[in-house]
Write a protein that holds these residues in place. Structure first.
Motif, PDB file in Angstrom:
ATOM      1  N   GLY A  12       0.835  -1.200   0.000  1.00  0.00           N
ATOM      2  CA  GLY A  12       0.000   0.000   0.000  1.00  0.00           C
ATOM      3  C   GLY A  12       0.863   1.241   0.000  1.00  0.00           C
ATOM      4  N   LEU A  13       0.716   2.044   1.052  1.00  0.00           N
ATOM      5  CA  LEU A  13       1.506   3.270   1.172  1.00  0.00           C
ATOM      6  C   LEU A  13       2.640   3.112   2.195  1.00  0.00           C
ATOM      7  CD1 LEU A  13      -1.371   5.903   0.993  1.00  0.00           C
ATOM      8  CD2 LEU A  13       0.246   5.281  -0.791  1.00  0.00           C
ATOM      9  N   LYS A  14       3.113   1.881   2.309  1.00  0.00           N
ATOM     10  CA  LYS A  14       4.232   1.570   3.210  1.00  0.00           C
ATOM     11  C   LYS A  14       5.320   0.886   2.379  1.00  0.00           C
ATOM     12  CE  LYS A  14       5.268  -1.278   7.264  1.00  0.00           C
ATOM     13  NZ  LYS A  14       4.693  -2.229   8.219  1.00  0.00           N
ATOM     14  N   LYS A  15       6.543   1.377   2.528  1.00  0.00           N
ATOM     15  CA  LYS A  15       7.681   0.784   1.819  1.00  0.00           C
ATOM     16  C   LYS A  15       8.713   0.364   2.854  1.00  0.00           C
ATOM     17  CE  LYS A  15       9.286   2.021  -2.295  1.00  0.00           C
ATOM     18  NZ  LYS A  15       9.988   2.651  -3.420  1.00  0.00           N
ATOM     19  N   THR A  16       9.113  -0.907   2.780  1.00  0.00           N
ATOM     20  CA  THR A  16      10.126  -1.448   3.673  1.00  0.00           C
ATOM     21  C   THR A  16      11.414  -1.623   2.875  1.00  0.00           C
ATOM     22  OG1 THR A  16       8.427  -2.615   4.913  1.00  0.00           O
ATOM     23  CG2 THR A  16      10.692  -3.339   5.234  1.00  0.00           C
ATOM     24  N   ILE A  17      12.495  -1.080   3.412  1.00  0.00           N
ATOM     25  CA  ILE A  17      13.777  -1.036   2.702  1.00  0.00           C
ATOM     26  C   ILE A  17      14.824  -1.788   3.515  1.00  0.00           C
ATOM     27  CG2 ILE A  17      15.563   0.529   1.825  1.00  0.00           C
ATOM     28  CD1 ILE A  17      13.072   2.655   2.160  1.00  0.00           C
ATOM     29  N   GLN A  18      15.592  -2.618   2.815  1.00  0.00           N
ATOM     30  CA  GLN A  18      16.745  -3.291   3.413  1.00  0.00           C
ATOM     31  C   GLN A  18      17.906  -3.209   2.432  1.00  0.00           C
ATOM     32  OE1 GLN A  18      15.353  -7.332   4.124  1.00  0.00           O
ATOM     33  NE2 GLN A  18      15.531  -6.971   6.320  1.00  0.00           N
ATOM     34  N   VAL A  19      19.122  -3.216   2.960  1.00  0.00           N
ATOM     35  CA  VAL A  19      20.320  -3.254   2.135  1.00  0.00           C
ATOM     36  C   VAL A  19      21.132  -4.462   2.570  1.00  0.00           C
ATOM     37  CG1 VAL A  19      22.416  -2.029   1.462  1.00  0.00           C
ATOM     38  CG2 VAL A  19      20.332  -0.738   1.936  1.00  0.00           C
ATOM     39  N   LYS A  20      21.603  -5.219   1.578  1.00  0.00           N
ATOM     40  CA  LYS A  20      22.411  -6.409   1.872  1.00  0.00           C
ATOM     41  C   LYS A  20      23.832  -6.199   1.368  1.00  0.00           C
ATOM     42  CE  LYS A  20      22.723 -11.380   1.384  1.00  0.00           C
ATOM     43  NZ  LYS A  20      22.067 -12.605   0.984  1.00  0.00           N
ATOM     44  N   ASN A  21      24.800  -6.568   2.194  1.00  0.00           N
ATOM     45  CA  ASN A  21      26.203  -6.555   1.807  1.00  0.00           C
ATOM     46  C   ASN A  21      26.488  -7.885   1.111  1.00  0.00           C
ATOM     47  OD1 ASN A  21      28.954  -6.430   1.539  1.00  0.00           O
ATOM     48  ND2 ASN A  21      29.392  -6.111   3.693  1.00  0.00           N
ATOM     49  N   THR A  22      26.603  -7.857  -0.217  1.00  0.00           N
ATOM     50  CA  THR A  22      26.814  -9.078  -0.987  1.00  0.00           C
ATOM     51  C   THR A  22      28.297  -9.364  -1.236  1.00  0.00           C
ATOM     52  OG1 THR A  22      26.511  -7.854  -3.046  1.00  0.00           O
ATOM     53  CG2 THR A  22      24.572  -8.951  -2.120  1.00  0.00           C
ATOM     54  N   ALA A  23      29.167  -8.593  -0.623  1.00  0.00           N
ATOM     55  CA  ALA A  23      30.606  -8.817  -0.775  1.00  0.00           C
ATOM     56  C   ALA A  23      31.013 -10.105  -0.071  1.00  0.00           C
ATOM     57  CB  ALA A  23      31.384  -7.640  -0.192  1.00  0.00           C
ATOM     58  N   ASP A  24      32.094 -10.702  -0.548  1.00  0.00           N
ATOM     59  CA  ASP A  24      32.595 -11.936   0.062  1.00  0.00           C
ATOM     60  C   ASP A  24      33.503 -11.681   1.262  1.00  0.00           C
ATOM     61  OD1 ASP A  24      31.308 -13.596  -1.773  1.00  0.00           O
ATOM     62  OD2 ASP A  24      32.971 -13.464  -3.192  1.00  0.00           O
ATOM     63  N   LYS A  25      34.200 -10.516   1.259  1.00  0.00           N
ATOM     64  CA  LYS A  25      35.224 -10.288   2.282  1.00  0.00           C
ATOM     65  C   LYS A  25      35.037  -9.034   3.111  1.00  0.00           C
ATOM     66  CE  LYS A  25      38.593 -12.363  -0.811  1.00  0.00           C
ATOM     67  NZ  LYS A  25      39.664 -12.071  -1.722  1.00  0.00           N
ATOM     68  N   SER A  26      34.625  -7.932   2.491  1.00  0.00           N
ATOM     69  CA  SER A  26      34.691  -6.631   3.155  1.00  0.00           C
ATOM     70  C   SER A  26      33.394  -6.236   3.841  1.00  0.00           C
ATOM     71  CB  SER A  26      35.047  -5.546   2.128  1.00  0.00           C
ATOM     72  OG  SER A  26      36.279  -5.830   1.538  1.00  0.00           O
TER      73      SER A  26
ATOM     74  N   GLU B 216      22.249  -8.339   6.177  1.00  0.00           N
ATOM     75  CA  GLU B 216      21.291  -7.333   5.726  1.00  0.00           C
ATOM     76  C   GLU B 216      21.041  -6.348   6.855  1.00  0.00           C
ATOM     77  OE1 GLU B 216      17.692  -9.373   4.641  1.00  0.00           O
ATOM     78  OE2 GLU B 216      18.430  -9.811   2.638  1.00  0.00           O
ATOM     79  N   THR B 217      20.712  -5.126   6.470  1.00  0.00           N
ATOM     80  CA  THR B 217      20.332  -4.142   7.482  1.00  0.00           C
ATOM     81  C   THR B 217      18.970  -4.520   8.044  1.00  0.00           C
ATOM     82  OG1 THR B 217      19.187  -2.733   5.897  1.00  0.00           O
ATOM     83  CG2 THR B 217      21.528  -2.282   6.266  1.00  0.00           C
ATOM     84  N   GLU B 218      18.665  -3.955   9.192  1.00  0.00           N
ATOM     85  CA  GLU B 218      17.305  -4.058   9.688  1.00  0.00           C
ATOM     86  C   GLU B 218      16.435  -3.140   8.840  1.00  0.00           C
ATOM     87  OE1 GLU B 218      18.468  -3.052  13.583  1.00  0.00           O
ATOM     88  OE2 GLU B 218      19.384  -5.000  13.854  1.00  0.00           O
ATOM     89  N   ASP B 219      15.137  -3.306   8.910  1.00  0.00           N
ATOM     90  CA  ASP B 219      14.215  -2.553   8.056  1.00  0.00           C
ATOM     91  C   ASP B 219      14.282  -1.059   8.309  1.00  0.00           C
ATOM     92  OD1 ASP B 219      13.372  -4.995   7.132  1.00  0.00           O
ATOM     93  OD2 ASP B 219      11.484  -5.000   8.233  1.00  0.00           O
ATOM     94  N   LEU B 220      14.240  -0.293   7.223  1.00  0.00           N
ATOM     95  CA  LEU B 220      13.997   1.133   7.262  1.00  0.00           C
ATOM     96  C   LEU B 220      12.629   1.296   6.612  1.00  0.00           C
ATOM     97  CD1 LEU B 220      14.998   4.005   7.895  1.00  0.00           C
ATOM     98  CD2 LEU B 220      15.968   4.074   5.595  1.00  0.00           C
ATOM     99  N   ILE B 221      11.677   1.842   7.342  1.00  0.00           N
ATOM    100  CA  ILE B 221      10.285   1.867   6.892  1.00  0.00           C
ATOM    101  C   ILE B 221       9.840   3.289   6.598  1.00  0.00           C
ATOM    102  CG2 ILE B 221       7.899   1.318   7.521  1.00  0.00           C
ATOM    103  CD1 ILE B 221       9.113  -0.884   9.364  1.00  0.00           C
TER     104      ILE B 221
END
Length: 175
Positions: A55-69, A118-123
């Motif tokens: 609806g009018l709610k967006k949940t955002i997460q960011v994932k670190n897909t790097a292997d090392k850093s 992954e980060t926790e949700d930013l809503i």
């Protein structure tokens, strides 16, 4: 006398040949040394953003897909067109997310994001859904830089400083 000058001349030439021979030997031994091998590795740095809309709610997460850093992450949320919602019409919240006091529009994730995490949700959520009369988009920009520390006891200032070192600025509106 003439014989003596010839001997000195021959000895002088012999001395020059010996000096040149020694100098050439030293130069060759220096030039044929083992190559220097770099002992550092470039950082492995990649992140991906994930958005879910309800609806009018967006949940955002960011994932670190790097292997090392490990990485520091920041997110900017922009409403387009800007006049569609007033600042009191929506809220942005999330645990371990801090809005920058300097009003650069970024929310900084205050924990180091380890590889695979992954980060926790930013809503982002509209407060009064009934009052929304104009259509709008919620654009999400994500930036990250290699973490200089994997400690979870970092301050927001230390994380902002890492972004300054990575790109030279924290405000994307600066030239």
């Amino acid at each position: 006398m003439k014989n003596r000058n010839e001997k000195q001349f021959v000895l002088s030439i012999l001395l020059v040949v010996v000096i040149l021979g020694i100098g050439t030997t030293i130069a060759l031994s220096t030039a044929i040394s083992k190559p220097v091998v770099n002992s550092f590795q470039a950082a492995d740095h990649e992140t991906n953003i994930k958005e879910e809309i309800d609806g009018l709610k967006k949940t955002i997460q960011v994932k670190n897909t790097a292997d090392k850093s490990a990485a520091f992450v920041r997110v900017r949320i922009v409403i387009s067109p800007a006049k569609a919602l007033g600042q009191d019409d929506y809220m942005i919240q999330g645990q371990n997310w801090t809005e920058n006091e300097e009003q650069d529009g970024f929310y900084y994730y205050t924990k180091t994001l380890l590889p695979g995490e992954e980060t926790e949700d930013l809503i982002f959520e509209v407060k009064n859904k009934e009052e929304v009369t104009e259509s709008f988009d919620v654009l999400v920009y994500e930036e990250s830089c290699v973490a200089t520390s994997t400690s979870d006891s970092l301050t927001i200032e230390q994380i902002k400083e890492a972004f300054k070192k990575a790109d030279g600025k924290t405000d994307q509106n600066q030239g």
